[in-house]
Design a protein around this motif. Structure first.
Motif, PDB file in Angstrom:
ATOM      1  N   TRP A  77       0.802  -1.216   0.000  1.00  0.00           N
ATOM      2  CA  TRP A  77       0.000   0.000   0.000  1.00  0.00           C
ATOM      3  C   TRP A  77       0.842   1.276   0.000  1.00  0.00           C
ATOM      4  O   TRP A  77       0.415   2.313  -0.511  1.00  0.00           O
ATOM      5  N   ILE A 110      -7.727   5.922  -2.911  1.00  0.00           N
ATOM      6  CA  ILE A 110      -8.085   4.817  -2.021  1.00  0.00           C
ATOM      7  C   ILE A 110      -9.582   4.806  -1.714  1.00  0.00           C
ATOM      8  O   ILE A 110     -10.159   3.748  -1.435  1.00  0.00           O
ATOM      9  N   TYR A 148     -10.770   1.418  -3.267  1.00  0.00           N
ATOM     10  CA  TYR A 148     -10.866   0.453  -2.179  1.00  0.00           C
ATOM     11  C   TYR A 148     -11.977   0.760  -1.175  1.00  0.00           C
ATOM     12  O   TYR A 148     -12.153   0.024  -0.210  1.00  0.00           O
ATOM     13  N   ARG A 186      -7.431  -3.317   5.419  1.00  0.00           N
ATOM     14  CA  ARG A 186      -8.332  -3.304   4.255  1.00  0.00           C
ATOM     15  C   ARG A 186      -7.633  -2.681   3.044  1.00  0.00           C
ATOM     16  O   ARG A 186      -7.849  -3.120   1.915  1.00  0.00           O
ATOM     17  N   LEU A 187      -6.807  -1.673   3.302  1.00  0.00           N
ATOM     18  CA  LEU A 187      -6.085  -1.034   2.203  1.00  0.00           C
ATOM     19  C   LEU A 187      -5.121  -2.017   1.553  1.00  0.00           C
ATOM     20  O   LEU A 187      -5.050  -2.116   0.325  1.00  0.00           O
ATOM     21  N   ASP A 229      -5.306  -5.337   1.616  1.00  0.00           N
ATOM     22  CA  ASP A 229      -6.092  -6.367   0.931  1.00  0.00           C
ATOM     23  C   ASP A 229      -6.609  -5.846  -0.408  1.00  0.00           C
ATOM     24  O   ASP A 229      -6.576  -6.562  -1.417  1.00  0.00           O
ATOM     25  N   GLY A 230      -7.108  -4.607  -0.399  1.00  0.00           N
ATOM     26  CA  GLY A 230      -7.612  -4.030  -1.640  1.00  0.00           C
ATOM     27  C   GLY A 230      -6.518  -3.848  -2.668  1.00  0.00           C
ATOM     28  O   GLY A 230      -6.725  -4.104  -3.866  1.00  0.00           O
ATOM     29  N   TYR A 231      -5.353  -3.426  -2.216  1.00  0.00           N
ATOM     30  CA  TYR A 231      -4.208  -3.250  -3.109  1.00  0.00           C
ATOM     31  C   TYR A 231      -3.850  -4.576  -3.774  1.00  0.00           C
ATOM     32  O   TYR A 231      -3.647  -4.645  -4.994  1.00  0.00           O
ATOM     33  N   SER A 241      -5.703  -7.333  -4.149  1.00  0.00           N
ATOM     34  CA  SER A 241      -6.750  -7.886  -5.005  1.00  0.00           C
ATOM     35  C   SER A 241      -6.881  -7.110  -6.321  1.00  0.00           C
ATOM     36  O   SER A 241      -7.251  -7.679  -7.351  1.00  0.00           O
ATOM     37  N   MET A 242      -6.560  -5.826  -6.289  1.00  0.00           N
ATOM     38  CA  MET A 242      -6.653  -5.013  -7.500  1.00  0.00           C
ATOM     39  C   MET A 242      -5.491  -5.266  -8.449  1.00  0.00           C
ATOM     40  O   MET A 242      -5.646  -5.222  -9.677  1.00  0.00           O
TER      41      MET A 242
END
Length: 382
Positions: free
Chosen positions: A83, A142, A146, A158-159, A161-163, A165-166
C-alpha cells in the motif's frame, strides 16, 4: 511495432454527448419549467448532473512515467509492492518536507518491512501532509478504488487487501479506462531507452525523450542502439537523426526536463561554435560553464528543429520540481520569460509548457495568450 495508433479522439468522444449534454448543462433538460422543483432542488440536480457529465468525460493523461503493465506486475521500476507504493510518487516528497527522516522514508518504501507496520512510521506525519495536493490525490484513489474514506490504523489491513486484489492482469485498463475514463496516457519513459516500445501502444502512448540529446549529452545511452561511432559533433547529429527516423512516426511528442538543472534560456548557437566544445566532452576534458551552456543550447535547437520537421510538439518541464529541498525559485521565476523567447524564435514549433509553471502560472498564461505556438499543459496543476 504497429503503425501509429489513431483510435477515438477526445474531441470525437465528447461529441457523442451531443446536444443533450449541452442542454442539460444550461438547465434545459426534458423537465418543463412548470414542473421544476424549488430553486435549491434545481441547484442540487444541476450539481449532480454536472458531476455525472464530468465523470463520463473521456480524458487524455498527458504526463505519465508508467511502465507497461506486465513490467509493473513483475515489480520492475518499483520501490515496494504494498500500500505504501501509492505514496511513492509524489506524496512521499511531502513526508520529508514535513520532517520525516531519510531512514524512516526508506523503511516506508522498503520491500522487507511488514506492510501492516508501515502505518506506524507514517502516522506522526500524516496530519501535516494529508491535505496537500499530492496526498489528496492518494486519498481520492483509495476511496474510489478500495472504499476507504479515512486513512488510519484500522484501515491499513483493508487497504493492503484491496491493493493486492486489484493488482492483477488487466488492472491498468480497469483503473485508467473504466474508472478514470482516460482515453490514453502519454508516457515519458524513465527507463534505459529514450523511447519505450510499449506492448500497450494505444493506451500507453510514448514521448520521445530529447533530454539526453542535448543535456550531457548522453552518448553512452543514445549512441549504441544506432551502431554509430561518435567522433565529432556531426556524428552526434546523425545519432539524433537516427532516433527521430526510427521513432518519430510512433511518438506523440518530444520531451525534455532540462529545467530541473538549468534555465530555459536556450540561445541559437551554430554548429561551428559548438563543435570544439563537443570534442572536449568526448575527450572528457573539463569545460567551462559557458561552454557547457553553449553546447546544450546548440543541441537543444538541433533536436527541436528535428521535432518540428516531424511535426512533433516539444514538451518542456516548467515550474515546480518533484522532490524536496532542491528547488531554486529564482531560476523557476525566469521560465515564463524564457518560454516567450522560445516561441518567438521558433514560430513553426509547437511548445507545450508542462505543469502551468506553478507558482508562476499567471506569467505563463500571458505567454499562451500572446503566442500562437504556446500551449499550457494542465498536468500537475492540482
Amino acid at each position: 511495432m504497429s503503425n501509429k495508433p489513431t483510435g477515438t479522439t477526445r474531441r470525437s468522444a465528447i461529441k457523442t454527448i451531443g446536444a443533450l449534454g449541452a442542454a442539460a448543462a444550461i438547465g434545459t433538460s426534458g423537465t418543463s419549467e412548470a414542473a421544476a422543483p424549488a430553486s435549491e432542488d434545481r441547484a442540487a440536480g444541476f450539481a449532480r448532473e454536472l458531476q455525472l457529465r464530468i465523470q463520463q468525460t473521456p480524458l487524455v493523461d498527458t504526463h505519465e512515467h508508467l511502465p507497461d503493465e506486465d513490467e509493473r506486475l513483475r515489480g520492475q521500476q518499483m520501490a515496494c509492492d504494498d500500500w505504501a507504493l501509492l505514496f511513492s510518487h509524489y506524496a512521499n516528497d511531502d513526508w520529508i518536507s514535513a520532517g520525516m527522516s531519510d531512514e524512516t522514508h526508506r523503511q516506508l518504501l522498503a520491500r522487507n518491512v511488514d506492510p501492516a507496520t508501515k502505518w506506524q512510521l507514517l502516522a506522526p506525519f500524516w496530519p501535516a501532509v494529508k491535505n496537500t495536493g499530492y496526498s489528496r490525490a492518494v486519498r481520492i484513489a483509495i476511496r474510489e478504488l478500495y472504499g476507504i474514506d479515512q486513512l488510519d490504523a484500522a484501515a491499513i489491513g483493508r487497504l493492503q487487501d484491496g491493493y493486492e486484489s486489484m493488482r492483477k492482469a488487466g488492472f491498468y485498463r480497469k483503473i485508467l479506462v473504466d474508472l478514470a475514463k482516460i482515453e490514453s496516457c502519454q508516457v515519458n519513459s524513465l527507463g534505459n531507452t529514450p523511447f519505450k516500445e510499449s506492448k500497450q501502444p494505444t493506451l500507453l502512448m510514448q514521448d520521445l525523450s530529447i533530454l539526453g540529446m542535448h543535456m550531457g549529452p548522453d552518448i553512452k545511452r543514445f549512441a549504441p542502439p544506432t551502431g554509430k561511432k561518435v567522433q565529432d559533433l556531426a556524428d552526434w547529429h546523425e545519432v539524433i537523426g537516427w532516433w527521430f527516423d526510427k521513432y518519430a512516426l510512433y511518438a506523440v511528442a518530444v520531451k525534455s526536463q532540462a529545467a530541473y538543472s538549468r534555465g530555459l534560456d536556450f540561445d541559437q548557437v551554430p554548429a561551428e561554435q559548438a563543435a570544439a566544445v563537443f570534442k572536449k566532452v568526448l575527450a572528457s576534458d573539463p569545460i567551462l560553464p559557458q561552454e557547457k551552456k553553449l553546447l546544450e543550447d546548440h543541441l537543444f535547437w538541433y533536436a527541436v528543429r528535428k521535432a518540428t520537421e516531424f511535426k512533433l510538439p516539444v514538451k518542456l518541464h516548467t515550474g515546480y520540481y518533484a522532490g524536496q529541498n532542491n528547488m531554486l525559485l529564482d531560476r523557476l521565476s525566469h521560465n515564463p520569460g524564457s518560454a516567450a523567447n522560445l516561441c518567438r524564435r521558433a514560430p513553426d514549433t509547437r511548445f507545450v509548457f508542462m505543469h502551468i509553471c506553478y507558482p508562476y502560472y499567471e506569467e505563463l498564461l500571458a505567454v499562451a495568450k500572446h503566442y500562437a505556438n504556446a500551449y499550457i499543459d494542465m498536468c500537475w496543476s492540482w
